[in-house]
Write a protein that holds these residues in place. Structure first.
Motif, PDB file in Angstrom:
ATOM      1  N   UNK A 314      -8.564  -3.996  19.829  1.00 47.61           N
ATOM      2  CA  UNK A 314      -7.156  -3.618  19.969  1.00 47.61           C
ATOM      3  C   UNK A 314      -6.963  -2.238  19.333  1.00 47.61           C
ATOM      4  N   UNK A 315      -5.928  -1.519  19.786  1.00 44.10           N
ATOM      5  CA  UNK A 315      -5.631  -0.207  19.187  1.00 44.10           C
ATOM      6  C   UNK A 315      -4.230  -0.260  18.589  1.00 44.10           C
ATOM      7  N   UNK A 316      -4.145  -0.047  17.279  1.00 44.69           N
ATOM      8  CA  UNK A 316      -2.855  -0.104  16.592  1.00 44.69           C
ATOM      9  C   UNK A 316      -1.983   1.067  17.040  1.00 44.69           C
ATOM     10  N   UNK A 317      -0.693   0.792  17.250  1.00 48.47           N
ATOM     11  CA  UNK A 317       0.257   1.875  17.530  1.00 48.47           C
ATOM     12  C   UNK A 317       0.864   2.258  16.189  1.00 48.47           C
ATOM     13  N   UNK A 318       0.191   3.187  15.504  1.00 44.51           N
ATOM     14  CA  UNK A 318       0.477   3.448  14.087  1.00 44.51           C
ATOM     15  C   UNK A 318       1.913   3.904  13.850  1.00 44.51           C
ATOM     16  N   UNK A 320       4.455   2.647  14.902  1.00 45.72           N
ATOM     17  CA  UNK A 320       5.345   1.478  14.813  1.00 45.72           C
ATOM     18  C   UNK A 320       5.041   0.625  13.585  1.00 45.72           C
ATOM     19  N   UNK A 321       4.107   1.097  12.751  1.00 38.34           N
ATOM     20  CA  UNK A 321       3.641   0.275  11.626  1.00 38.34           C
ATOM     21  C   UNK A 321       3.875   0.994  10.297  1.00 38.34           C
ATOM     22  N   UNK A 322       4.038   0.218   9.240  1.00 40.33           N
ATOM     23  CA  UNK A 322       4.317   0.820   7.934  1.00 40.33           C
ATOM     24  C   UNK A 322       3.036   1.163   7.182  1.00 40.33           C
ATOM     25  N   UNK A 323       1.880   0.686   7.659  1.00 43.42           N
ATOM     26  CA  UNK A 323       0.603   0.996   7.013  1.00 43.42           C
ATOM     27  C   UNK A 323      -0.413   1.439   8.046  1.00 43.42           C
ATOM     28  N   UNK A 324      -1.492   2.020   7.560  1.00 44.06           N
ATOM     29  CA  UNK A 324      -2.549   2.491   8.454  1.00 44.06           C
ATOM     30  C   UNK A 324      -3.565   1.400   8.758  1.00 44.06           C
ATOM     31  N   UNK A 325      -4.605   1.781   9.523  1.00 44.92           N
ATOM     32  CA  UNK A 325      -5.625   0.824   9.944  1.00 44.92           C
ATOM     33  C   UNK A 325      -6.342   0.182   8.760  1.00 44.92           C
ATOM     34  N   UNK A 326      -6.619   0.987   7.697  1.00 46.96           N
ATOM     35  CA  UNK A 326      -7.403   0.470   6.570  1.00 46.96           C
ATOM     36  C   UNK A 326      -6.707  -0.736   5.922  1.00 46.96           C
ATOM     37  N   UNK A 327      -5.410  -0.617   5.699  1.00 50.64           N
ATOM     38  CA  UNK A 327      -4.646  -1.690   5.040  1.00 50.64           C
ATOM     39  C   UNK A 327      -4.548  -2.923   5.965  1.00 50.64           C
ATOM     40  N   UNK A 328      -4.320  -2.673   7.241  1.00 50.65           N
ATOM     41  CA  UNK A 328      -4.188  -3.789   8.191  1.00 50.65           C
ATOM     42  C   UNK A 328      -5.534  -4.501   8.347  1.00 50.65           C
ATOM     43  N   UNK A 329      -6.598  -3.722   8.358  1.00 53.84           N
ATOM     44  CA  UNK A 329      -7.949  -4.297   8.416  1.00 53.84           C
ATOM     45  C   UNK A 329      -8.175  -5.205   7.200  1.00 53.84           C
ATOM     46  N   UNK A 330      -7.835  -4.697   6.022  1.00 47.71           N
ATOM     47  CA  UNK A 330      -8.035  -5.493   4.788  1.00 47.71           C
ATOM     48  C   UNK A 330      -7.181  -6.766   4.817  1.00 47.71           C
ATOM     49  N   UNK A 331      -5.981  -6.640   5.347  1.00 53.55           N
ATOM     50  CA  UNK A 331      -5.089  -7.812   5.413  1.00 53.55           C
ATOM     51  C   UNK A 331      -5.669  -8.874   6.347  1.00 53.55           C
ATOM     52  N   UNK A 332      -6.267  -8.436   7.464  1.00 53.77           N
ATOM     53  CA  UNK A 332      -6.876  -9.401   8.401  1.00 53.77           C
ATOM     54  C   UNK A 332      -8.109 -10.043   7.776  1.00 53.77           C
ATOM     55  N   UNK A 333      -8.896  -9.247   7.072  1.00 53.37           N
ATOM     56  CA  UNK A 333     -10.066  -9.807   6.383  1.00 53.37           C
ATOM     57  C   UNK A 333      -9.631 -10.835   5.337  1.00 53.37           C
ATOM     58  N   UNK A 334      -8.536 -10.553   4.656  1.00 61.44           N
ATOM     59  CA  UNK A 334      -8.046 -11.494   3.635  1.00 61.44           C
ATOM     60  C   UNK A 334      -7.628 -12.823   4.279  1.00 61.44           C
TER      61      UNK A 334
END
Ligand SMILES: Cc1ncc(COP(=O)(O)O)c(C=O)c1O
Length: 403
Positions: A314-318, A320-334
């Protein structure tokens, strides 16, 4: 899971309960008892390597993809090296390839002492864009090496026409795309040479392993010799003929796939159609579930293809988001989602930056890289696994969505 419900859930990265207790990987093999028995049978036989399973696997594989010849290799990387050799790449030559791939695709050009020339990718598929390839072609171009990114076939007819116009060969790196269809035909019998990988995250595994398919008998012979030290005859044929004499006719490598691996490959081939169907079903479910989420873009599928879905990026539409890919990636890993990123564009790796300091930019690939996240995608995912991914993605994306 509705947006209002997911909003109430505390993210695992903030101390909430993760969607899963254990990590769901982005990809993994599935082996059953028949695979294990097939390997044991070979372990008890006379031939662990250079034996009869190799030809059997190659023949069945060629017929499955619809090619005249299949030549097995010890890995997809070795197979790519074989194609670069067979295409005649050498010092002073160039091959055009994509930055949006695993580095092995471009490395095979360097193994032959030739120069990789990158061209940018199409915005929708992230596959090599024929319009970007065209201005890069020159009298030095010997090959175009295109990748079916994520399992979506590249524009083979257009690239083939460009290659033919410049007397270059089209090499398709279909490491992601075993079973994918392009204009009604399976990939494998369309490009001059097609490369497959049998790494455990792929549709069919032999542990490590690879294959080149081609309809050209001359290329097939060169590939067979190259993977066997450049020797013109096979050990088993010599033994059966009671002969010892052999000659090395070109500089090759030991890139042979063992009979042990080929027995596993034969057994896995039996399940390939079912594996593909399952991956297509998972992709369908993801795409349907994500239809109304605008915070990211799901992978596009062009009308004239049926992808094999090695990855679901998937490609994030940054914006529209309050954080970047790194934070969202970490949140999904968590949340115990084994998400991944495919790929760091090849020209951005330190080795390539140092060796080719004057590389230009490839804006589509570079922009995609900042926004990509690969979701779990493998054929043995259960219905619960798929539901968990959809739940976790909704939960995380909803949290970071701008109000
Ligand atoms: C696009 C692509 N090409 C080549 C390779 C190399 O294949 P292998 O790991 O079998 O050497 C990979 C591996 O994942 C790949 O994704």
């Amino acid at each position: 899971m509705s947006a209002s419900l997911t909003k109430l859930e505390t993210l695992a990265i903030h101390g909430g309960k993760p969607v899963r207790e254990k990590l769901l990987p982005y990809g993994r093999q599935s082996l059953d008892d028949s695979d294990i028995c097939a390997v044991i049978e070979v372990l008890k036989s006379d031939w662990l390597t250079t034996g009869p399973k190799i030809g059997e696997f190659e023949e069945r594989f060629a017929s499955w993809v619809g090619a005249r010849h299949a030549i097995s290799f010890s890995s997809g990387t070795a197979a790519l090296h074989g194609t670069a050799f067979a295409a005649g790449l050498g010092p002073g030559d160039e091959a055009i390839t994509t930055p949006m791939t695993f580095c092995a695709t471009a490395n095979c050009i360097l193994y032959q002492g030739a120069t990789p020339v990158f061209a940018d990718v199409s915005h929708d598929t992230l596959n090599l864009d024929p319009q970007k390839v065209s201005p890069k072609l020159s009298s030095r171009t010997r090959a175009i090496i295109a990748v079916d990114y994520a399992g979506h076939p590249v524009e083979l007819d257009e690239l083939d026409e460009l290659a033919k116009r410049h007397k270059a060969l089209l090499i398709e790196d279909a490491s992601h795309a075993l079973g994918a269809e392009y204009r009604g035909k399976r990939v494998g019998g369309i490009a001059d040479m097609t490369v497959f990988s049998f790494h455990p995250v792929k549709h069919l595994t032999t542990g490590e392993g690879g294959m080149v398919t081609t309809n050209d008998a001359r290329l097939a012979e060169t590939l067979r010799r190259f993977r066997n030290h450049g020797i013109g005859s096979e050990a088993r044929a010599r033994q059966e003929a009671g002969q010892w004499f052999y000659e090395m006719v070109l500089l090759g490598f030991n890139y042979r796939l063992t009979d042990i691996a080929c027995a596993l490959g034969l057994s896995q081939l039996e399940k390939l159609a079912a594996n593909l169907a399952r991956r297509r079903e998972i992709a369908r479910q993801y795409t349907a579930a994500f239809r109304d989420l605008s915070a990211f873009t799901a992978p596009a599928v062009r009308d004239d293809v049926n992808p094999a879905w090695h990855l679901y990026p998937i490609r994030l539409n940054l914006q529209m988001l309050t954080s970047g890919r790194a934070e969202i990636f970490r949140a999904l890993r968590a949340e115990n989602m084994g998400v991944n990123v495919h790929y760091v564009p090849v020209h951005q790796h330190p080795y390539y930056r140092e060796r080719f300091p004057s590389q230009e930019n490839y804006p589509v690939a570079e922009d995609a890289y900042e926004r990509l996240i690969s979701l779990p995608m493998f054929h043995s995912m259960t219905a619960q696994d798929v539901e968990d991914v959809i739940h976790a993605v909704g939960k995380v994306v909803d949290h970071y969505r701008k109000a």
